[in-house]
Scaffold this motif. Sequence first.
Motif, short mmCIF file in Angstrom:
data_model
loop_
_atom_site.label_atom_id
_atom_site.label_comp_id
_atom_site.label_asym_id
_atom_site.label_seq_id
_atom_site.Cartn_x
_atom_site.Cartn_y
_atom_site.Cartn_z
N TRP A 221 0.84 -1.20 0.00
CA TRP A 221 0.00 0.00 0.00
C TRP A 221 0.87 1.25 0.00
N GLY A 224 2.44 2.12 -3.20
CA GLY A 224 1.54 2.51 -4.27
C GLY A 224 0.81 1.37 -4.94
N ARG A 226 -1.96 -0.81 -4.34
CA ARG A 226 -3.12 -1.07 -3.50
C ARG A 226 -4.36 -1.25 -4.36
N ASP A 227 -5.28 -2.02 -3.83
CA ASP A 227 -6.53 -2.31 -4.53
C ASP A 227 -7.67 -2.07 -3.55
N TRP A 228 -8.40 -0.99 -3.76
CA TRP A 228 -9.49 -0.64 -2.86
C TRP A 228 -10.61 -1.67 -2.86
N LEU A 386 -1.59 8.28 -0.25
CA LEU A 386 -2.58 8.55 -1.28
C LEU A 386 -2.29 9.88 -1.98
N THR A 387 -2.76 10.01 -3.20
CA THR A 387 -2.64 11.28 -3.90
C THR A 387 -3.60 12.29 -3.29
N GLU A 390 -7.11 11.56 -4.46
CA GLU A 390 -7.68 10.38 -3.83
C GLU A 390 -8.05 10.66 -2.37
N ALA A 416 -11.18 2.93 -6.18
CA ALA A 416 -10.37 2.16 -7.12
C ALA A 416 -10.27 2.88 -8.47
N SER A 418 -10.37 6.06 -8.91
CA SER A 418 -9.55 7.24 -8.76
C SER A 418 -8.05 6.92 -8.84
N GLU A 419 -7.72 5.63 -8.64
CA GLU A 419 -6.33 5.21 -8.74
C GLU A 419 -5.88 5.17 -10.19
#
Length: 420
Positions: A221, A224, A226-228, A386-387, A390, A416, A418-419
């Motif tokens: 995570w 970078g 990561r899977d929501w 997170l950005t 995000e 997800a 937004s990634e």
Amino acid sequence: MKRRIAITAVVGITALALTGCGGASPSGSSGGSGSSDKLVIWNWGDADDAAAAYTEEVTAAFNEVHPDVEVEIVNQPFDQYYTLLGSAVEAGTGPDIALFNGGTQLKSRADSLVPVTEELADLEDTLAGWPAFQAGGETYSAPTFLQGFPIYFNKALFEQAGLDADNPPKTWDELSAACTAIVDKTDASCFALGNKEGLGIEFFLSGFGSGIFTPDEYDAWIDGDRDWTSEHAKQALQLWADSSADGWYNEGANSTAMFNDSFDLFSAGSSAMVIGLMSGTAHWKQFDEFLGDDLGFMMPVTINDGTTLALPAEGGIGYAVLNEDKKDLGVDWIKATVDHDALANYSLAGGQITSDTTIELDTDIESANDIVSELPGSKPLLHTALTAEELDLLHRLGQQLLGGEVTVDDAAAQLAASEG
């Protein structure tokens, strides 16, 4: 008798991903200070007398090196700080130096900052928390203090609810049972929460994350990856929604400001627990002034098998250079902000856990010593990876989840997407 405990380096912080790009143009930030005998600095002001004293010491340390340079410090309102800073930089009227929160707020603006990697290299072995101020292989600031999300609790309310204040909950089931007892047997809410700004889910995700995600998932995570929509990411969102549905929080949490209304609820004994901070505000020293010996600290709770509990902590705030023409002065200002004596004095006066690993925390406040003892095994804050976009989305969805206005599946899908 007071215990002196050395603040050791935060080993777990080194897993933080280095993302983004660097390099700022000289015209990006002039702040109207083209003269080399003036340095314009933006921050969000001093919270109290201890903070003001720290700023005075930093300025004095800087002026010892540059006695003929005028330091102009401009205080901007925190709730508008990054918007105002972005507009000023875009217009070419930004400051020479600005204060940043570590993590997302700095990393997302790395292309407006001047790298100072080589200039600060001599501080690397003394300070902890660097990764929060690094991006794309470059360093943009030095961490002044460490920031994290400890869970504080009120021992008196625990005892009133029939709980063992010397053995706070260690699992989610135990925490749920404790919240039920607190709500049933006291007039307090289980947790104090202010979510008017949508910040509550940041504290929840980072505060409880090490008990949800396995160490590999946690590190991925931060890196970078990561899977929501994964099982444990959705579980984090579900637990956030469930905690609200189960009545853990004070009434009107979505209309209560986190700073400082929600923390005042905990200080006043209106809530039994709070995910607070360990520097700046809402920290051990501030809460101790109200609760004294009733103030307790607890680690995150185990939620899933295969997890390793860790105190969420990393570099908190630091100054970065925006005007390349003032780089040399900026570097000396940054070095002044981590002056050993200035940090040491502020650590006790202001409740700070400093980045300087050579400073000892000399206090008999039990919660502070307990926090320090957990620093070697700490992990970076999940939300700061997170950005900015995000994070804004997470804030909105966190409010909607708290109010039951969106499903967990829908929230996970939006995050997800937004990634990218």
